[in-house]
Enzyme design. Structure first.
Site, PDB file in Angstrom:
ATOM      1  N   GLY A 173      38.293  37.876  38.062  1.00 29.70           N
ATOM      2  CA  GLY A 173      39.630  37.835  38.667  1.00 29.70           C
ATOM      3  C   GLY A 173      40.006  36.408  39.037  1.00 29.70           C
ATOM      4  O   GLY A 173      41.105  35.935  38.756  1.00 29.70           O
ATOM      5  N   HIS A 174      39.059  35.713  39.669  1.00 31.44           N
ATOM      6  CA  HIS A 174      39.293  34.304  40.021  1.00 31.44           C
ATOM      7  C   HIS A 174      39.449  33.455  38.757  1.00 31.44           C
ATOM      8  O   HIS A 174      40.343  32.629  38.643  1.00 31.44           O
ATOM      9  CB  HIS A 174      38.109  33.744  40.814  1.00 31.44           C
ATOM     10  CG  HIS A 174      37.836  34.441  42.119  1.00 31.44           C
ATOM     11  ND1 HIS A 174      36.666  35.119  42.356  1.00 31.44           N
ATOM     12  CD2 HIS A 174      38.566  34.549  43.244  1.00 31.44           C
ATOM     13  CE1 HIS A 174      36.684  35.611  43.590  1.00 31.44           C
ATOM     14  NE2 HIS A 174      37.818  35.284  44.153  1.00 31.44           N
ATOM     15  N   ARG A 179      33.977  41.748  47.465  1.00 34.41           N
ATOM     16  CA  ARG A 179      33.479  42.781  48.381  1.00 34.41           C
ATOM     17  C   ARG A 179      32.890  43.989  47.647  1.00 34.41           C
ATOM     18  O   ARG A 179      32.216  44.811  48.284  1.00 34.41           O
ATOM     19  CB  ARG A 179      34.590  43.233  49.327  1.00 34.41           C
ATOM     20  CG  ARG A 179      34.955  42.168  50.353  1.00 34.41           C
ATOM     21  CD  ARG A 179      35.839  42.717  51.463  1.00 34.41           C
ATOM     22  NE  ARG A 179      35.971  41.766  52.550  1.00 34.41           N
ATOM     23  CZ  ARG A 179      37.021  40.958  52.738  1.00 34.41           C
ATOM     24  NH1 ARG A 179      38.033  40.993  51.890  1.00 34.41           N
ATOM     25  NH2 ARG A 179      37.058  40.122  53.764  1.00 34.41           N
ATOM     26  N   GLN A 223      49.509  39.350  50.325  1.00 34.69           N
ATOM     27  CA  GLN A 223      49.218  37.918  50.520  1.00 34.69           C
ATOM     28  C   GLN A 223      50.182  37.069  49.678  1.00 34.69           C
ATOM     29  O   GLN A 223      50.727  36.072  50.157  1.00 34.69           O
ATOM     30  CB  GLN A 223      47.777  37.646  50.113  1.00 34.69           C
ATOM     31  CG  GLN A 223      47.413  36.178  49.992  1.00 34.69           C
ATOM     32  CD  GLN A 223      45.927  36.002  49.794  1.00 34.69           C
ATOM     33  OE1 GLN A 223      45.170  36.030  50.759  1.00 34.69           O
ATOM     34  NE2 GLN A 223      45.489  35.842  48.564  1.00 34.69           N
ATOM     35  N   MET A 281      37.841  32.341  48.077  1.00 32.15           N
ATOM     36  CA  MET A 281      36.748  32.345  49.049  1.00 32.15           C
ATOM     37  C   MET A 281      35.399  32.367  48.323  1.00 32.15           C
ATOM     38  O   MET A 281      34.361  32.632  48.937  1.00 32.15           O
ATOM     39  CB  MET A 281      36.862  33.546  49.980  1.00 32.15           C
ATOM     40  CG  MET A 281      38.166  33.496  50.803  1.00 32.15           C
ATOM     41  SD  MET A 281      38.098  34.466  52.312  1.00 32.15           S
ATOM     42  CE  MET A 281      37.876  36.112  51.643  1.00 32.15           C
TER      43      MET A 281
HETATM   44  P1  AMP Z   1      39.447  35.806  47.350  1.00 33.91           P
HETATM   45  O1  AMP Z   1      38.332  34.931  46.907  1.00 33.91           O
HETATM   46  O2  AMP Z   1      39.117  37.257  47.380  1.00 33.91           O
HETATM   47  O3  AMP Z   1      40.123  35.308  48.591  1.00 33.91           O
HETATM   48  O4  AMP Z   1      40.553  35.687  46.202  1.00 33.91           O
HETATM   49  C1  AMP Z   1      41.051  34.430  45.818  1.00 33.91           C
HETATM   50  C2  AMP Z   1      42.231  34.619  44.913  1.00 33.91           C
HETATM   51  O5  AMP Z   1      41.831  35.382  43.777  1.00 33.91           O
HETATM   52  C3  AMP Z   1      43.376  35.403  45.576  1.00 33.91           C
HETATM   53  O6  AMP Z   1      44.613  34.886  45.153  1.00 33.91           O
HETATM   54  C4  AMP Z   1      43.144  36.785  45.048  1.00 33.91           C
HETATM   55  O7  AMP Z   1      44.320  37.573  45.045  1.00 33.91           O
HETATM   56  C5  AMP Z   1      42.663  36.506  43.654  1.00 33.91           C
HETATM   57  N1  AMP Z   1      41.912  37.652  43.148  1.00 33.91           N
HETATM   58  C6  AMP Z   1      40.885  38.292  43.755  1.00 33.91           C
HETATM   59  N2  AMP Z   1      40.463  39.342  43.025  1.00 33.91           N
HETATM   60  C7  AMP Z   1      41.262  39.377  41.932  1.00 33.91           C
HETATM   61  C8  AMP Z   1      41.336  40.237  40.789  1.00 33.91           C
HETATM   62  N3  AMP Z   1      40.518  41.284  40.634  1.00 33.91           N
HETATM   63  N4  AMP Z   1      42.266  39.969  39.866  1.00 33.91           N
HETATM   64  C9  AMP Z   1      43.114  38.928  40.007  1.00 33.91           C
HETATM   65  N5  AMP Z   1      43.090  38.069  41.057  1.00 33.91           N
HETATM   66  C10 AMP Z   1      42.179  38.305  42.004  1.00 33.91           C
END
Ligand code: AMP
Length: 287
Positions: free
Chosen positions: A36-37, A193, A159, A30
């Site tokens: 992390g991404h 967030r 998820q 998103m």
């Molecule tokens: P989001 O943008 O929050 O929807 O996350 C997109 C993808 O990145 C999802 O598969 C999340 O699980 C992964 N993600 C988000 N935060 C982290 C993190 N801290 N470490 C690893 N993967 C993450």
């Protein structure tokens, strides 16, 4: 790096990559990118020495379907200029940034993907409709990109379980991979967030991971009673923070089924509000 907001353009580019014999990888996000991404792009690199054989598609789409009416869809942080730079630097080949109109041209789609059972509780029961929105948009993305692999982060462990189940049940020809949670230096799981947290909340938030680590140590020391371990986590969070606990659960890691005694692979997952910011975290433990 190519960037497009159009499904047709994306398909044309992916088709060319396929003709070149490339393996197509999808990383759905998103946006408001953090390490992390970006670690998932790095993970692709580690999959094979021959990095050039991969064609990495990252999507950035804040999916209205997965937000509840009182959730943060409108204020979800967005910064496409910064995201574009970070994605390019990380080695993404194609950045897909569709508009809501492009993804849902006739309004919210009439067809929805519902994954039963594994969505019944944890985040599922507290965010009604959330996983239906996630499963629906991810199946759309799978059909748009037709990836060989797709990466999901452990941070959102439920998820991952939901998507694995969907892919299995619907025979979607994609391999779903789990990327480890990337954390700040003090242990807080990285999340877009986190930007909402006030300084005092940010200071307290690392207690979540510390309480999970403490739980893992308790289990390593021989504790097998789920309620004892949950209580320990609850105490630590209530004693050391102003956070409001939404849930603390210990479940079978493969299907999130309830257990009373800890055995095999389990996930310890929690959701806690700091002010109006809802944080989630989890760890996997194997005994
Ligand atoms: P989001 O943008 O929050 O929807 O996350 C997109 C993808 O990145 C999802 O598969 C999340 O699980 C992964 N993600 C988000 N935060 C982290 C993190 N801290 N470490 C690893 N993967 C993450």
């Amino acid at each position: 790096m190519k960037i497009t907001e159009y499904i047709n353009t994306l398909r044309e580019n992916v088709a060319v990559a396929r003709e070149q014999g490339k393996t197509v990888v999808l990383i759905p996000t998103m946006g408001f990118l953090h390490s992390g991404h970006l670690s998932m792009v790095e993970a692709v690199r580690k999959q094979d020495e021959d990095y050039e054989k991969f064609y990495i598609v990252m999507s950035i789409f804040v999916n209205p379907l997965q937000f509840g009416p009182n959730e943060d869809y409108d204020r979800y942080p967005r910064n496409l200029v910064r995201d574009t730079r970070l994605a390019q630097e990380a080695g993404v080949d194609l950045l897909f940034t569709p508009s809501v109109q492009e993804m849902y041209p006739d309004g919210p789609s009439l067809t929805r993907v519902n994954v039963a059972k594994v969505t019944d509780d944890l985040c599922g029961s507290h965010r009604p409709g959330h996983f239906e929105g996630v499963a629906t948009v991810v199946s759309k993305l799978f059909n748009i990109v037709l990836p060989d692999f797709a990466y999901f982060g452990q941070k959102d462990y439920q998820q991952y379980v939901v998507i694995k189940q969907m892919v299995k049940d619907l025979n979607i020809p994609v391999q779903v991979l789990l990327a480890p949670t990337v954390r700040e230096e003090d242990g807080l799981a990285m999340s877009s967030r986190n930007a909402y947290l006030r300084p005092e909340e940010r200071r307290q938030a690392p207690v979540l991971y510390r309480s999970l680590q403490e739980a893992a140590q308790l289990i390593a020391g021989g504790e097998r009673d789920v309620n004892v371990v949950r209580e320990k986590i609850r105490q630590r969070i209530t004693n050391e923070t102003n956070g409001k606990i939404e849930y603390i659960e210990i479940r079978r890691a493969d299907n999130l089924a309830k257990i009373e005694r800890i055995s095999g692979a389990v996930v310890i997952a929690l959701a806690v509000y700091f002010g109006s910011t809802r944080l989630i975290d989890n760890i996997l433990v194997e005994v």
